[in-house]
Write an enzyme that holds these catalytic residues in place. Structure first.
Site, PDB file in Angstrom:
ATOM      1  N   LYS A 163       0.857  -1.184   0.000  1.00  0.00           N
ATOM      2  CA  LYS A 163       0.000   0.000   0.000  1.00  0.00           C
ATOM      3  C   LYS A 163       0.894   1.235   0.000  1.00  0.00           C
ATOM      4  CE  LYS A 163      -4.156  -1.929   0.484  1.00  0.00           C
ATOM      5  NZ  LYS A 163      -5.268  -1.707  -0.450  1.00  0.00           N
ATOM      6  N   ASP A 188      -0.288  -0.465  -4.515  1.00  0.00           N
ATOM      7  CA  ASP A 188      -1.703  -0.077  -4.512  1.00  0.00           C
ATOM      8  C   ASP A 188      -1.859   1.286  -3.835  1.00  0.00           C
ATOM      9  OD1 ASP A 188      -4.429   0.111  -4.545  1.00  0.00           O
ATOM     10  OD2 ASP A 188      -4.803  -1.566  -3.189  1.00  0.00           O
ATOM     11  N   GLU A 212      -1.755   0.002  -8.825  1.00  0.00           N
ATOM     12  CA  GLU A 212      -3.192  -0.172  -8.726  1.00  0.00           C
ATOM     13  C   GLU A 212      -3.882   1.123  -8.293  1.00  0.00           C
ATOM     14  OE1 GLU A 212      -4.155  -3.568  -6.326  1.00  0.00           O
ATOM     15  OE2 GLU A 212      -6.232  -2.981  -6.115  1.00  0.00           O
ATOM     16  N   ASP A 237      -9.025  -0.803  -9.748  1.00  0.00           N
ATOM     17  CA  ASP A 237      -9.724  -1.512  -8.666  1.00  0.00           C
ATOM     18  C   ASP A 237     -11.036  -0.766  -8.403  1.00  0.00           C
ATOM     19  OD1 ASP A 237     -10.632  -2.531  -6.247  1.00  0.00           O
ATOM     20  OD2 ASP A 237      -8.786  -2.233  -5.131  1.00  0.00           O
ATOM     21  N   LYS A 261     -13.148  -7.848  -7.984  1.00  0.00           N
ATOM     22  CA  LYS A 261     -13.591  -8.208  -6.639  1.00  0.00           C
ATOM     23  C   LYS A 261     -15.082  -8.509  -6.706  1.00  0.00           C
ATOM     24  CE  LYS A 261     -10.246  -5.513  -4.002  1.00  0.00           C
ATOM     25  NZ  LYS A 261     -10.000  -4.302  -3.206  1.00  0.00           N
TER      26      LYS A 261
HETATM   27 MG   LIG Z   1      -6.846  -1.968  -4.267  1.00  0.00          MG
END
Ligand SMILES: [Mg+2]
Length: 367
Positions: A163, A188, A212, A237, A261
């Site tokens: 992250k 991300d 991402e 995403d 997702k």
């Molecule tokens: Mg993500």
């Protein structure tokens, strides 16, 4: 399929370690487990993966609970269905709320696979005999990040996702790249670079697998502009909330990869449709995670057996986040791979004792 009862279990569990993103820290996880009964005695399970506050998407545990209880459950209890895709399509008149819809859609797929006495991965046409697992590192300091990566590498993970956000980007990534030259690294940003996207350009030299969601959820045009300036593939995403959003992103060339997702797109039905669309257009896909419990995790494992899931996803072992999950058996990663569950439906059982321990609210809705 005729559904006769919907049970909602709101659960709450502490994460083994706090999870840090550019938008906040998650220490405890709440979720909703949906239990869907048909008139033949089959029980299917789904999970709402919304967080308690709307930092990731606009939905929350409370909005999902309201949507499922007051809007979606009455729809599925009222009609009968030949196929689970009809469940998702019967929500057509309800705007948005994908995570609420997904929980019911997943449960319907589980019932359907159980009626046919097949594992869910076979029911949806999955062809992969094992799936590739990646893991997400969310920590506050670079030392902690390096320590976590070392531990995950020892467990056999082949891809690590970090992250990032302004101030925790180039220097961090450079140090990680230096310490682990061969590792497949994904960064991300959870939209942290809206308005300051040029800060990302220096990351381009580090050979990351992809970056991402650098920009905002609705910034498909800006993502397309940024992708033209970067060699590193952009993966979307938060932007991909439906098949329609995926079509728009592909048409605009907003990225080269999509993280699918189940919860974010409205369920397994829509996830499969997005997978098929991406295959047609040569867009790579992988299966994202939501710090979820065992029900959603089992659905992810089934989804990731589809042929297009050629790069490791965020499906990690259950023990990554939980002391004890609400399902058995656990998802286990061995040498960076997960074997699909071979039991019927999602292939995991609910651990009723554990569910009772962590349940904070329960509701039964009857036809
Ligand atoms: Mg993500």
């Amino acid at each position: 399929m005729k559904f006769t009862k919907v049970e909602l279990h709101v659960i709450q569990m502490a994460l083994k370690a706090p999870f840090v993103t550019s938008l906040g820290i998650v220490k405890e996880r709440k979720g909703i487990i949906v239990e869907l009964h048909d008139d033949q005695g089959h029980i299917g399970y789904g999970e709402s993966v919304a967080f308690e506050t709307p930092w990731y998407t606009e939905e929350t545990v409370k909005t999902c609970f309201h949507m499922i209880k007051d809007i979606l459950a009455p729809i599925v209890l009222k009609q009968s269905y030949e196929h689970p895709t009809e469940v998702f399509d019967s929500f057509n008149t309800i705007r948005k709320n994908p995570m609420a819809k997904a929980a019911v859609d997943m449960a319907a797929w589980d019932v359907f696979a159980k009626i046919h006495q097949l594992p869910l991965h076979q029911m949806i046409g999955g062809t992969r005999s094992d799936i590739l697992a990646g893991v997400v590192v969310g920590a506050s300091t670079i030392d902690e990040v390096l320590k976590q990566i070392q531990a995950f590498k020892a467990e056999g993970y082949e891809r690590v996702k970090i992250k990032i956000g302004p101030g925790k980007d180039y220097d961090w990534m450079k140090e990680i790249r230096h310490s682990f030259p061969e590792l497949s690294i994904l960064a991300d940003a959870n939209s942290a670079y809206s308005g300051v996207e040029d800060q990302l350009l220096e990351i381009d030299e580090l050979g990351l697998q992809m970056i991402e969601q650098p920009l905002g959820q609705d910034d498909l045009v800006d993502h397309a502009r940024l992708q033209k300036k970067m060699v590193t593939p952009i993966c979307l995403d938060e932007s991909i909330t439906s098949l329609h959003a995926a079509k728009s992103a592909i048409a605009l060339q907003s990225g080269r990869v999509i993280n699918i997702k189940i919860g974010r797109v409205g369920g397994l039905t829509e996830a499969i449709r997005i997978h098929d669309l991406c295959q047609k257009h040569g867009i790579q896909v992988w299966c994202g995670g939501m710090l979820e419990f065992g029900v959603s995790r089992a659905h992810n494992v089934a989804l990731a057996t589809l042929s297009g899931f050629s790069i490791p996803g965020d499906i990690s072992s259950s023990s990554r986040y939980w002391q004890e999950d609400i399902t058995t058996p656990d998802v286990v990663v061995e040498r960076g791979r997960i074997l699909p569950f071979e039991g019927v439906g999602i292939g995991v059982e609910i651990n009723r004792k554990r569910l009772d321990e962590v349940r904070i609210h329960h509701e039964v809705l009857i036809k």
